[in-house]
Design a protein around this motif. Structure first.
Motif, PDB file in Angstrom:
ATOM      1  N   UNK A   1       0.817  -1.204   0.000  1.00 39.94           N
ATOM      2  CA  UNK A   1       0.000   0.000   0.000  1.00 39.94           C
ATOM      3  C   UNK A   1       0.854   1.260   0.000  1.00 39.94           C
ATOM      4  N   UNK A   2       0.253   2.360   0.441  1.00 41.34           N
ATOM      5  CA  UNK A   2       0.924   3.646   0.591  1.00 41.34           C
ATOM      6  C   UNK A   2       1.266   4.311  -0.746  1.00 41.34           C
ATOM      7  N   UNK A   3       0.656   3.884  -1.839  1.00 43.72           N
ATOM      8  CA  UNK A   3       0.888   4.564  -3.105  1.00 43.72           C
ATOM      9  C   UNK A   3       2.251   4.324  -3.712  1.00 43.72           C
ATOM     10  N   UNK A   4       2.914   3.239  -3.346  1.00 47.95           N
ATOM     11  CA  UNK A   4       4.213   2.922  -3.933  1.00 47.95           C
ATOM     12  C   UNK A   4       4.007   2.368  -5.341  1.00 47.95           C
ATOM     13  N   UNK A   5       5.067   2.288  -6.150  1.00 47.04           N
ATOM     14  CA  UNK A   5       4.902   1.806  -7.527  1.00 47.04           C
ATOM     15  C   UNK A   5       4.251   0.433  -7.619  1.00 47.04           C
ATOM     16  N   UNK A   6       4.466  -0.404  -6.600  1.00 48.37           N
ATOM     17  CA  UNK A   6       3.893  -1.746  -6.635  1.00 48.37           C
ATOM     18  C   UNK A   6       2.697  -1.905  -5.696  1.00 48.37           C
ATOM     19  N   UNK A   7       2.275  -0.792  -5.115  1.00 47.04           N
ATOM     20  CA  UNK A   7       1.199  -0.887  -4.134  1.00 47.04           C
ATOM     21  C   UNK A   7      -0.062  -0.165  -4.556  1.00 47.04           C
ATOM     22  N   UNK A   8      -0.882   0.176  -3.584  1.00 51.49           N
ATOM     23  CA  UNK A   8      -2.166   0.805  -3.837  1.00 51.49           C
ATOM     24  C   UNK A   8      -1.944   2.250  -4.277  1.00 51.49           C
ATOM     25  N   UNK A   9      -2.534   2.635  -5.390  1.00 48.65           N
ATOM     26  CA  UNK A   9      -2.338   4.004  -5.834  1.00 48.65           C
ATOM     27  C   UNK A   9      -3.616   4.626  -6.397  1.00 48.65           C
ATOM     28  N   UNK A  10      -4.758   4.030  -6.052  1.00 51.84           N
ATOM     29  CA  UNK A  10      -5.998   4.682  -6.474  1.00 51.84           C
ATOM     30  C   UNK A  10      -7.062   4.543  -5.402  1.00 51.84           C
ATOM     31  N   UNK A  11      -8.022   5.433  -5.448  1.00 52.08           N
ATOM     32  CA  UNK A  11      -9.028   5.551  -4.402  1.00 52.08           C
ATOM     33  C   UNK A  11      -9.822   4.266  -4.212  1.00 52.08           C
ATOM     34  N   UNK A  12     -10.173   3.619  -5.289  1.00 58.38           N
ATOM     35  CA  UNK A  12     -10.998   2.403  -5.189  1.00 58.38           C
ATOM     36  C   UNK A  12     -10.279   1.313  -4.406  1.00 58.38           C
ATOM     37  N   UNK A  13      -9.022   1.061  -4.738  1.00 60.08           N
ATOM     38  CA  UNK A  13      -8.284  -0.004  -4.062  1.00 60.08           C
ATOM     39  C   UNK A  13      -8.034   0.339  -2.597  1.00 60.08           C
ATOM     40  N   UNK A  14      -7.736   1.607  -2.321  1.00 62.79           N
ATOM     41  CA  UNK A  14      -7.526   2.009  -0.932  1.00 62.79           C
ATOM     42  C   UNK A  14      -8.791   1.777  -0.118  1.00 62.79           C
ATOM     43  N   UNK A  15      -9.921   2.217  -0.647  1.00 67.82           N
ATOM     44  CA  UNK A  15     -11.181   2.052   0.073  1.00 67.82           C
ATOM     45  C   UNK A  15     -11.527   0.574   0.266  1.00 67.82           C
ATOM     46  N   UNK A  16     -11.313  -0.226  -0.774  1.00 70.78           N
ATOM     47  CA  UNK A  16     -11.646  -1.647  -0.691  1.00 70.78           C
ATOM     48  C   UNK A  16     -10.844  -2.331   0.414  1.00 70.78           C
ATOM     49  N   UNK A  17      -9.544  -2.062   0.454  1.00 68.47           N
ATOM     50  CA  UNK A  17      -8.710  -2.696   1.474  1.00 68.47           C
ATOM     51  C   UNK A  17      -9.020  -2.152   2.860  1.00 68.47           C
ATOM     52  N   UNK A  18      -9.241  -0.842   2.956  1.00 61.79           N
ATOM     53  CA  UNK A  18      -9.562  -0.241   4.252  1.00 61.79           C
ATOM     54  C   UNK A  18     -10.840  -0.831   4.830  1.00 61.79           C
ATOM     55  N   UNK A  19     -11.851  -0.994   4.002  1.00 60.13           N
ATOM     56  CA  UNK A  19     -13.117  -1.541   4.491  1.00 60.13           C
ATOM     57  C   UNK A  19     -12.979  -2.990   4.915  1.00 60.13           C
ATOM     58  N   UNK A  20     -12.125  -3.740   4.237  1.00 61.69           N
ATOM     59  CA  UNK A  20     -11.877  -5.116   4.641  1.00 61.69           C
ATOM     60  C   UNK A  20     -11.120  -5.176   5.966  1.00 61.69           C
ATOM     61  N   UNK A  21     -10.143  -4.293   6.129  1.00 59.68           N
ATOM     62  CA  UNK A  21      -9.425  -4.218   7.403  1.00 59.68           C
ATOM     63  C   UNK A  21     -10.397  -3.867   8.526  1.00 59.68           C
ATOM     64  N   UNK A  22     -11.252  -2.884   8.271  1.00 64.14           N
ATOM     65  CA  UNK A  22     -12.259  -2.512   9.276  1.00 64.14           C
ATOM     66  C   UNK A  22     -13.164  -3.701   9.606  1.00 64.14           C
ATOM     67  N   UNK A  23     -13.599  -4.415   8.585  1.00 68.38           N
ATOM     68  CA  UNK A  23     -14.494  -5.558   8.787  1.00 68.38           C
ATOM     69  C   UNK A  23     -13.872  -6.595   9.724  1.00 68.38           C
ATOM     70  N   UNK A  24     -12.627  -6.972   9.461  1.00 67.54           N
ATOM     71  CA  UNK A  24     -11.995  -7.995  10.278  1.00 67.54           C
ATOM     72  C   UNK A  24     -11.669  -7.481  11.675  1.00 67.54           C
ATOM     73  N   UNK A  25     -11.314  -6.201  11.789  1.00 68.09           N
ATOM     74  CA  UNK A  25     -11.035  -5.628  13.106  1.00 68.09           C
ATOM     75  C   UNK A  25     -12.295  -5.608  13.966  1.00 68.09           C
ATOM     76  N   UNK A  26     -13.410  -5.204  13.377  1.00 63.44           N
ATOM     77  CA  UNK A  26     -14.675  -5.175  14.113  1.00 63.44           C
ATOM     78  C   UNK A  26     -15.114  -6.586  14.483  1.00 63.44           C
TER      79      UNK A  26
END
Length: 259
Positions: free
Chosen positions: A218-243
């Protein structure tokens, strides 16, 4: 052959030196594999004043890094704040308002070729002679240094996590997930895989999960997440498992209107 690492270097490694900082009381800790920059010349006195208490990392973070917007969007999406509200994550006027603490496994960066640079870059000056990190520390290979980091820095990182109880620790580099879980003393018998990350719980004294460690790219690196859709998708999954593991009050007062 047993290697005796210089005491000042070992003490420096066994600290929070080289970490970017933020809010130690934040519910989200971000952990990258190395610090942003290594000085061109280092003398042994450089290691004399390590940051031994994580409270020394409390500071306002400027949103000046090229990937600040990606980090802010990730953290905000996890807790339900507006993704574009950078001040919830980077706030150089009110450090305790920040929802993140940023940490680095290595207090030094070795560029794009750490395996080679560890042995060949002569940046440490001792008695007028320049040495590589391998020569100075006695750790011949970069992997030896990395293993030393996980063992030594892991002790202080995991102890700080017990004290401050972050709910989510997001680590950069999915391929290093085993090392990250060992660093944070996560439950290695309960590692699970998702399409975008690995995750494992940190178990408290009562045998129940008290936090979650995620390893992703993640963090917008060349090989990581660099667009809003992917960031949101992963964030929501992290939130889901944390909750799911820690309950819907997991992020406390940092929760936003989109939670």
């Amino acid at each position: 052959m047993e290697v005796k690492v210089p005491e000042v270097f070992a003490k420096y490694i066994s600290s929070f030196s080289g970490c970017m900082g933020g809010n130690p009381e934040a519910p989200i800790w971000l952990c990258i594999d190395h610090s942003c920059k290594t000085p061109d010349v280092i003398t042994p006195s450089f290691f004399d004043a390590p940051i031994e208490d994580i409270s020394g990392l409390l500071k306002g973070l400027p949103a000046s890094c090229p990937v600040s917007s990606s980090i802010a969007a990730l953290a905000n999406d996890i807790v339900g704040q507006p993704a574009e509200d950078v001040s919830k994550v980077f706030n150089d006027k009110d450090p305790k308002a920040q929802s993140i603490l940023t940490l680095a496994v290595s207090p030094f960066s070795f560029g794009d070729n750490p395996v080679q640079n560890w042995k060949e870059e002569k940046v440490i000056e001792v008695d007028g002679k320049k040495l590589s990190f391998a020569e100075y520390t006695g750790l011949p290979e970069f992997k030896d240094y990395w293993d030393f980091l996980i063992a030594q820095r892991g002790k202080v990182f995991a102890e700080a996590a017990k004290k401050y109880a972050p709910k989510v620790i997001v680590c950069e580099g999915i391929n290093k997930y085993k090392e990250y879980f060992k660093l944070w003393q996560a439950d290695l018998t309960n590692v699970r895989a998702h399409d975008a990350f690995y995750y494992a719980p940190i178990i408290g004294m009562d045998g129940k999960p008290v936090g979650m460690v995620f390893a992703t790219d993640l963090f917008g690196t060349p090989n990581g997440i660099d667009n809003t859709y992917h960031i949101e998708r992963i964030a929501l999954q992290i939130r889901h498992f944390a909750v799911a593991e820690l309950g819907d009050k997991v992020f406390g007062s940092f929760v936003g209107p989109n939670f």
